[in-house]
Design a protein around this motif. Structure first.
Motif, PDB file in Angstrom:
ATOM      1  N   HIS A 133      -0.585   4.048 -17.002  1.00 37.52           N
ATOM      2  CA  HIS A 133       0.183   2.911 -16.550  1.00 37.52           C
ATOM      3  C   HIS A 133       0.122   2.724 -15.000  1.00 37.52           C
ATOM      4  O   HIS A 133      -0.036   3.798 -14.125  1.00 37.52           O
ATOM      5  CB  HIS A 133       1.762   3.166 -16.798  1.00 37.52           C
ATOM      6  N   GLY A 134       0.233   1.439 -14.492  1.00 35.77           N
ATOM      7  CA  GLY A 134       0.120   1.086 -13.153  1.00 35.77           C
ATOM      8  C   GLY A 134       1.570   1.363 -12.622  1.00 35.77           C
ATOM      9  O   GLY A 134       2.566   2.017 -13.378  1.00 35.77           O
ATOM     10  N   PRO A 135       1.924   0.884 -11.531  1.00 35.43           N
ATOM     11  CA  PRO A 135       3.364   1.093 -10.760  1.00 35.43           C
ATOM     12  C   PRO A 135       4.333   0.386 -11.499  1.00 35.43           C
ATOM     13  O   PRO A 135       4.057  -0.861 -12.439  1.00 35.43           O
ATOM     14  CB  PRO A 135       3.168   0.592  -9.325  1.00 35.43           C
ATOM     15  N   ASP A 136       5.433   0.931 -11.804  1.00 37.25           N
ATOM     16  CA  ASP A 136       6.560   0.109 -12.303  1.00 37.25           C
ATOM     17  C   ASP A 136       6.942  -1.011 -11.793  1.00 37.25           C
ATOM     18  O   ASP A 136       7.010  -1.275 -10.430  1.00 37.25           O
ATOM     19  CB  ASP A 136       7.853   0.911 -12.438  1.00 37.25           C
ATOM     20  N   ALA A 137       7.038  -2.156 -12.577  1.00 33.23           N
ATOM     21  CA  ALA A 137       7.329  -3.464 -11.864  1.00 33.23           C
ATOM     22  C   ALA A 137       8.479  -3.521 -10.969  1.00 33.23           C
ATOM     23  O   ALA A 137       8.381  -4.454  -9.951  1.00 33.23           O
ATOM     24  CB  ALA A 137       6.987  -4.596 -13.086  1.00 33.23           C
ATOM     25  N   ILE A 173       7.388 -12.153 -22.917  1.00 32.07           N
ATOM     26  CA  ILE A 173       8.529 -12.894 -22.216  1.00 32.07           C
ATOM     27  C   ILE A 173       8.576 -12.784 -20.781  1.00 32.07           C
ATOM     28  O   ILE A 173       8.623 -13.900 -20.240  1.00 32.07           O
ATOM     29  CB  ILE A 173       9.859 -12.597 -22.623  1.00 32.07           C
ATOM     30  N   HIS A 174       8.496 -11.833 -20.189  1.00 27.42           N
ATOM     31  CA  HIS A 174       8.670 -11.822 -18.527  1.00 27.42           C
ATOM     32  C   HIS A 174       7.677 -11.973 -17.825  1.00 27.42           C
ATOM     33  O   HIS A 174       7.352 -12.527 -17.069  1.00 27.42           O
ATOM     34  CB  HIS A 174       9.114 -10.293 -18.377  1.00 27.42           C
ATOM     35  N   ALA A 175       6.196 -11.810 -18.696  1.00 17.18           N
ATOM     36  CA  ALA A 175       4.951 -12.413 -17.958  1.00 17.18           C
ATOM     37  C   ALA A 175       4.982 -13.828 -17.976  1.00 17.18           C
ATOM     38  O   ALA A 175       4.538 -14.380 -16.890  1.00 17.18           O
ATOM     39  CB  ALA A 175       4.075 -12.004 -18.720  1.00 17.18           C
ATOM     40  N   ALA A 176       5.707 -14.765 -18.833  1.00 20.52           N
ATOM     41  CA  ALA A 176       5.781 -16.120 -18.830  1.00 20.52           C
ATOM     42  C   ALA A 176       6.657 -16.405 -17.981  1.00 20.52           C
ATOM     43  O   ALA A 176       6.378 -17.468 -17.213  1.00 20.52           O
ATOM     44  CB  ALA A 176       5.967 -16.559 -20.445  1.00 20.52           C
ATOM     45  N   GLU A 177       7.834 -15.907 -18.024  1.00 17.57           N
ATOM     46  CA  GLU A 177       8.925 -16.232 -16.948  1.00 17.57           C
ATOM     47  C   GLU A 177       8.627 -16.102 -15.541  1.00 17.57           C
ATOM     48  O   GLU A 177       8.828 -16.784 -14.667  1.00 17.57           O
ATOM     49  CB  GLU A 177      10.428 -15.403 -17.504  1.00 17.57           C
ATOM     50  N   ALA A 178       7.807 -14.770 -15.270  1.00 13.90           N
ATOM     51  CA  ALA A 178       7.437 -14.607 -13.868  1.00 13.90           C
ATOM     52  C   ALA A 178       6.499 -15.672 -13.351  1.00 13.90           C
ATOM     53  O   ALA A 178       6.515 -16.098 -12.296  1.00 13.90           O
ATOM     54  CB  ALA A 178       6.812 -13.298 -13.971  1.00 13.90           C
ATOM     55  N   CYS A 179       5.416 -16.284 -14.088  1.00 15.71           N
ATOM     56  CA  CYS A 179       4.757 -17.009 -14.107  1.00 15.71           C
ATOM     57  C   CYS A 179       5.508 -18.407 -13.735  1.00 15.71           C
ATOM     58  O   CYS A 179       5.231 -19.166 -12.892  1.00 15.71           O
ATOM     59  CB  CYS A 179       3.618 -17.455 -15.068  1.00 15.71           C
ATOM     60  N   PHE A 180       6.310 -18.815 -14.440  1.00 13.68           N
ATOM     61  CA  PHE A 180       7.227 -19.954 -14.324  1.00 13.68           C
ATOM     62  C   PHE A 180       7.960 -20.103 -12.893  1.00 13.68           C
ATOM     63  O   PHE A 180       7.881 -20.787 -12.053  1.00 13.68           O
ATOM     64  CB  PHE A 180       8.343 -20.241 -15.371  1.00 13.68           C
ATOM     65  N   LEU A 201       4.207 -14.772  -6.852  1.00 14.09           N
ATOM     66  CA  LEU A 201       4.342 -14.058  -8.093  1.00 14.09           C
ATOM     67  C   LEU A 201       4.952 -12.513  -7.889  1.00 14.09           C
ATOM     68  O   LEU A 201       5.803 -12.071  -8.801  1.00 14.09           O
ATOM     69  CB  LEU A 201       2.796 -14.004  -8.747  1.00 14.09           C
ATOM     70  N   ALA A 202       4.788 -11.947  -6.881  1.00 12.49           N
ATOM     71  CA  ALA A 202       5.353 -10.483  -6.718  1.00 12.49           C
ATOM     72  C   ALA A 202       6.814 -10.807  -6.465  1.00 12.49           C
ATOM     73  O   ALA A 202       7.530 -10.061  -7.018  1.00 12.49           O
ATOM     74  CB  ALA A 202       4.891 -10.076  -5.123  1.00 12.49           C
ATOM     75  N   GLN A 203       7.194 -12.067  -5.898  1.00 15.59           N
ATOM     76  CA  GLN A 203       8.565 -12.175  -5.964  1.00 15.59           C
ATOM     77  C   GLN A 203       9.344 -12.457  -7.188  1.00 15.59           C
ATOM     78  O   GLN A 203      10.158 -12.129  -7.788  1.00 15.59           O
ATOM     79  CB  GLN A 203       8.960 -13.305  -4.906  1.00 15.59           C
ATOM     80  N   GLY A 204       8.221 -13.381  -7.911  1.00 15.67           N
ATOM     81  CA  GLY A 204       9.049 -13.933  -9.117  1.00 15.67           C
ATOM     82  C   GLY A 204       8.913 -12.776 -10.343  1.00 15.67           C
ATOM     83  O   GLY A 204      10.005 -12.873 -11.136  1.00 15.67           O
ATOM     84  N   ILE A 205       8.127 -11.687 -10.513  1.00 17.07           N
ATOM     85  CA  ILE A 205       8.227 -10.436 -10.973  1.00 17.07           C
ATOM     86  C   ILE A 205       9.479  -9.624 -11.022  1.00 17.07           C
ATOM     87  O   ILE A 205      10.242  -9.455 -11.809  1.00 17.07           O
ATOM     88  CB  ILE A 205       6.891  -9.696 -10.836  1.00 17.07           C
ATOM     89  N   VAL A 206       9.686  -9.689  -9.539  1.00 22.48           N
ATOM     90  CA  VAL A 206      10.860  -8.824  -9.473  1.00 22.48           C
ATOM     91  C   VAL A 206      12.225  -9.487  -9.770  1.00 22.48           C
ATOM     92  O   VAL A 206      12.940  -8.936 -10.428  1.00 22.48           O
ATOM     93  CB  VAL A 206      10.875  -8.297  -7.900  1.00 22.48           C
TER      94      VAL A 206
END
Length: 269
Positions: A133-137, A173-180, A201-206
């Motif tokens: 796995h990569g870093p925890d989001a 879910i969260h991938a789509a919402e983060a893009c939004f 995107l970095a901000q949106g993910i968190v």
DNA sequence: GCGCATGTTAACTT
DNA sequence: GAAGTTAACATGCG
């Protein structure tokens, strides 16, 4: 979120019993296949009775939980969840396993049987939880430039956001919402994003993940949209309905086998 | 009742 | 290797 529940319910308490309802949920590795079950796995867990539950750790969608010198790696799959019930109550439908702490039981329920638990020596638990796995989001958030470096591919940004090897913790879910939140078209080739896009995107993910954890914490957001109540998301499962921000009708399309939602107004191609 | 969709992952194939 | 497809499963919906 389930990490918090398990911690508040059981951390520091002594395991007094194990109820293995479905042997196949105890696996020898993280897998969605019951055929990867650990032979005698139920007995292994029953041997942990008398151990004290430690503090669960999370990396992406995986959990690591210690019981003295024993480690348990947990993945809830699509439909897994934990509930706490009095030990005298019968177990709920689709229960796979139960951890008894005195007069209470923590039941792991999972209708689709994609969830699993993997017994691992405690010394290997940390690396097992992180392996591949990569870093925890949320716990190890990447900045815009780090994201850009980790996503050097022409594949759609939303699709690669779900690849745990690049960033751990985002699903459909969260991938789509983060893009939004970042105002990015989900089908956009990842390597075509600008540095401004990456920063948003970095901000949106968190923000997306933190908001979701907080909402679940106060009971605003249920684990599953189908569990009645208002859909708490902006675009997910909102096809044909107006975008909460601009009113344009949300659309849906299948991307890499997963239904993907976006607002053509806020996330133009 | 049938076909299809559903929040995940990894083992396949190309 | 990268990228796309399928299989593992149970349930609800139209």
């Amino acid at each position: 979120m389930c990490r918090r529940q398990l911690a508040s319910w059981a951390e520091g308490r002594t395991l007094t019993g194990v109820r293995v309802i479905d042997e196949a949920v105890v696996r020898h590795k993280v897998s969605t296949r019951p055929s990867d079950k650990l032979e005698g796995g139920g007995g292994v867990l029953e041997g942990w009775v008398g151990c004290t539950a430690g503090a669960p750790i999370r990396h992406g969608k995986r959990l690591g939980w210690s019981f003295d010198d024993n480690g348990l790696l947990i993945h809830l799959g699509m439909t897994g969840r934990w509930v706490r019930r009095p030990a005298s109550d019968p177990h709920p439908k689709s229960t796979r396993i139960g951890l008894v702490f005195g007069d209470e039981v923590l039941w792991m329920i999972d209708t689709r049987r994609f969830a699993c638990v993997v017994p691992i020596p405690l010394g290997e638990l940390d690396q097992a939880v992180r392996r591949g796995h990569g870093p925890d989001a949320l716990l190890e958030p990447m900045g815009g430039s780090q994201l850009a470096a980790a996503f050097q591919t022409k594949r759609p940004i939303k699709v690669v956001l779900m690849e745990q090897k690049r960033i751990a913790g985002l699903g459909n879910i969260h991938a789509a919402e983060a893009c939004f939140r970042a105002r990015i078209w989900p089908k956009r080739p990842a390597n075509a994003l600008s540095s401004g896009d990456w920063d948003r995107l970095a901000q949106g993910i968190v923000t997306q993940l933190q908001t979701s954890v907080d909402d679940i914490d106060v009971g605003k957001e249920s684990v599953y949209v189908s569990e009645g109540g208002e859909n708490p998301f902006s675009v997910y499962r909102r096809a044909g309905r107006p975008c909460p921000d601009c009113g344009v009708v949300v659309v849906a399309e299948e991307l890499a086998g997963r239904t993907t939602y976006w607002c053509p107004g806020c996330q133009p191609s």
